[in-house]
Scaffold this active site. Structure first.
Site, PDB file in Angstrom:
ATOM      1  N   ASP A   1      27.035  36.181  75.079  1.00  0.00           N
ATOM      2  CA  ASP A   1      25.831  36.900  75.481  1.00  0.00           C
ATOM      3  C   ASP A   1      24.605  36.559  74.625  1.00  0.00           C
ATOM      4  OD1 ASP A   1      27.354  38.176  77.390  1.00  0.00           O
ATOM      5  OD2 ASP A   1      27.509  40.069  76.292  1.00  0.00           O
TER       6      ASP A   1
ATOM      7  N   LYS B   1      20.807  44.377  77.009  1.00  0.00           N
ATOM      8  CA  LYS B   1      20.974  43.913  78.397  1.00  0.00           C
ATOM      9  C   LYS B   1      21.857  44.879  79.162  1.00  0.00           C
ATOM     10  CE  LYS B   1      25.482  42.498  78.053  1.00  0.00           C
ATOM     11  NZ  LYS B   1      26.581  43.226  78.639  1.00  0.00           N
TER      12      LYS B   1
ATOM     13  N   MET C   1      26.075  46.811  75.827  1.00  0.00           N
ATOM     14  CA  MET C   1      24.683  46.407  76.031  1.00  0.00           C
ATOM     15  C   MET C   1      24.301  45.228  75.142  1.00  0.00           C
ATOM     16  SD  MET C   1      22.761  49.998  76.763  1.00  0.00           S
ATOM     17  CE  MET C   1      21.501  49.159  77.739  1.00  0.00           C
TER      18      MET C   1
ATOM     19  N   GLY D   1      24.415  44.606  71.895  1.00  0.00           N
ATOM     20  CA  GLY D   1      23.618  44.840  70.692  1.00  0.00           C
ATOM     21  C   GLY D   1      23.895  43.828  69.587  1.00  0.00           C
TER      22      GLY D   1
ATOM     23  N   ALA E   1      28.699  48.681  70.142  1.00  0.00           N
ATOM     24  CA  ALA E   1      29.918  48.520  70.967  1.00  0.00           C
ATOM     25  C   ALA E   1      29.788  49.304  72.262  1.00  0.00           C
ATOM     26  CB  ALA E   1      31.179  48.952  70.199  1.00  0.00           C
TER      27      ALA E   1
ATOM     28  N   SER F   1      25.071  40.780  69.931  1.00  0.00           N
ATOM     29  CA  SER F   1      24.535  39.490  70.386  1.00  0.00           C
ATOM     30  C   SER F   1      23.021  39.467  70.246  1.00  0.00           C
ATOM     31  CB  SER F   1      24.896  39.263  71.862  1.00  0.00           C
ATOM     32  OG  SER F   1      26.292  39.288  72.030  1.00  0.00           O
TER      33      SER F   1
HETATM   34  O1  C5P Z   1      31.828  35.437  73.601  1.00  0.00           O
HETATM   35  P1  C5P Z   1      32.084  36.753  72.951  1.00  0.00           P
HETATM   36  O2  C5P Z   1      32.599  36.624  71.542  1.00  0.00           O
HETATM   37  O3  C5P Z   1      30.934  37.708  73.051  1.00  0.00           O
HETATM   38  O4  C5P Z   1      33.244  37.419  73.792  1.00  0.00           O
HETATM   39  C1  C5P Z   1      33.919  38.550  73.334  1.00  0.00           C
HETATM   40  C2  C5P Z   1      35.270  38.655  74.039  1.00  0.00           C
HETATM   41  O5  C5P Z   1      35.077  38.938  75.432  1.00  0.00           O
HETATM   42  C3  C5P Z   1      36.101  37.384  74.024  1.00  0.00           C
HETATM   43  O6  C5P Z   1      36.887  37.318  72.865  1.00  0.00           O
HETATM   44  C4  C5P Z   1      36.973  37.545  75.271  1.00  0.00           C
HETATM   45  O7  C5P Z   1      38.038  38.419  75.024  1.00  0.00           O
HETATM   46  C5  C5P Z   1      36.033  38.265  76.223  1.00  0.00           C
HETATM   47  N1  C5P Z   1      35.338  37.334  77.146  1.00  0.00           N
HETATM   48  C6  C5P Z   1      36.050  36.732  78.166  1.00  0.00           C
HETATM   49  N2  C5P Z   1      35.401  35.895  79.023  1.00  0.00           N
HETATM   50  C7  C5P Z   1      34.082  35.656  78.896  1.00  0.00           C
HETATM   51  C8  C5P Z   1      33.331  36.275  77.869  1.00  0.00           C
HETATM   52  C9  C5P Z   1      33.995  37.111  77.005  1.00  0.00           C
HETATM   53  O8  C5P Z   1      37.267  36.936  78.305  1.00  0.00           O
HETATM   54  N3  C5P Z   1      33.482  34.842  79.746  1.00  0.00           N
END
Ligand code: C5P
Length: 309
Positions: free
Chosen positions: A144, A8, A103, A105, A100, A107
């Site tokens: 994501d 994405k 994009m 990946g 990392a 997720s």
């Molecule tokens: O949800 P996910 O594990 O992909 O998010 C990774 C990190 O991105 C979270 O630990 C947080 O630090 C940050 N994040 C955030 N607010 C969001 C989505 C992600 O702060 N809405």
């Protein structure tokens, strides 16, 4: 069971205030593009994960966990738990999405594993886990993941996981410039909070993000120039602060004729929108020649989410 799943790019990433759970309230316009990982799930005596670069891809997979911590393995355990079966699967991941890179990946691999395991284990006439349940389950794995199940173009609110499909017309042509070495998503969000605090916009007091009307109009009318002008990423200043060299990459793409340029998600991949397919080919060649990127990739969007092949 093999599932193909797209990367994405965020057309708009509006970061609102930080919430009590540590996440930020987002307005996130996701767009699935034609860079795909492939995830194969097979019944096995014990759980197993293998990760490799896809054929012809130069993705470095050294930093991807090839064990039960991999998000795809967690997805398999989640599906097994819901269905009451053993999560005994051999998972093979072939990556073409930068690791990392901003994009999504990881997720994407989780979304593919959800779809593959559900198909493998949910073999009743009326599946318990339909696509909507898999989108919902995805939110337990990461913000994501639901979008990677759904694909297309969609507006995400909340953590980014509550999705509404967006109306689009035609196809948009993209060029991506990858960088050596990834950026950590939590570190980029933390830098965003730090910059806002420094500017006097306390993280907690950041205004609520709103979806951009010019962006939605450009999507609905297939207007690449309009879309390029409306692209916006609130994480970009933070990604640039952590990786100043990205400024030169964005400038190079703009100078070489991109109608829009931004950091993809939390970076460090930079995304460039071209006016049409021919311009995208020219831009990719010129960017490659400029030598500012580790790798230059072309893709188009929107494309469907995780799909059994
Ligand atoms: O949800 P996910 O594990 O992909 O998010 C990774 C990190 O991105 C979270 O630990 C947080 O630090 C940050 N994040 C955030 N607010 C969001 C989505 C992600 O702060 N809405």
């Amino acid at each position: 069971m093999t599932v193909r799943v797209p990367a994405k790019v965020n057309l708009q990433l509006g970061v609102g205030p930080i919430r009590d759970d540590g996440y930020h309230d987002l307005v996130n316009v996701f767009h699935a593009v034609s860079l795909f990982d492939e995830v194969t799930v097979e019944p096995a005596a014990a759980p197993e994960v293998r990760v490799q670069a896809a054929p012809y891809s130069r993705v470095s997979v050294a930093d991807v966990p090839a064990d039960q911590d991999n998000l795809a393995a967690r997805a398999a355990r989640l599906v097994a738990g819901r269905l009451g079966v053993d999560a005994h699967a051999a998972i093979r991941i072939r990556k073409a999405i930068p690791v990392a890179g901003g994009m999504a990946g990881g997720s994407a691999d989780a979304a593919a594993a959800l779809v593959a395991c559900a198909r493998l284990w949910d073999d009743r006439d009326e599946p318990v886990l339909d696509r909507a349940s898999l989108v919902e389950l995805g939110a337990e794995l990461g913000s994501d993941v639901p979008f990677a199940v759904l694909g297309g173009t969609a507006v995400g609110v909340g953590r980014g996981e509550r999705l509404t499909p967006a109306l689009t017309r035609g196809t948009f042509h993209w060029v991506f410039a990858t960088a050596d070495g990834g950026l950590s998503t939590p570190a980029v969000y933390a830098e965003c909070d730090r910059l806002r605090a420094e500017e006097g916009t306390e993280a907690g007091g950041a205004p609520a993000a709103r979806v951009s009307e010019p962006l939605m109009t450009a999507l609905a009318t297939g207007d690449a120039k309009g879309l390029g002008a409306a692209l916006a990423n609130d994480l970009q200043p933070a990604a640039l602060a952590l990786r100043p060299s990205l400024g030169r990459v964005l400038d190079a793409g703009r100078e070489l004729g991109a109608v829009g340029a931004l950091v993809s998600g939390s970076g460090p991949t930079c995304a460039f929108l071209a006016e049409d397919e021919e311009d995208a080919a020219d831009l990719a060649e010129a960017l490659d020649g400029a030598g500012v990127a580790a790798q230059v990739l072309r893709a188009y969007g929107p494309v469907p989410g995780a799909t059994v092949v």
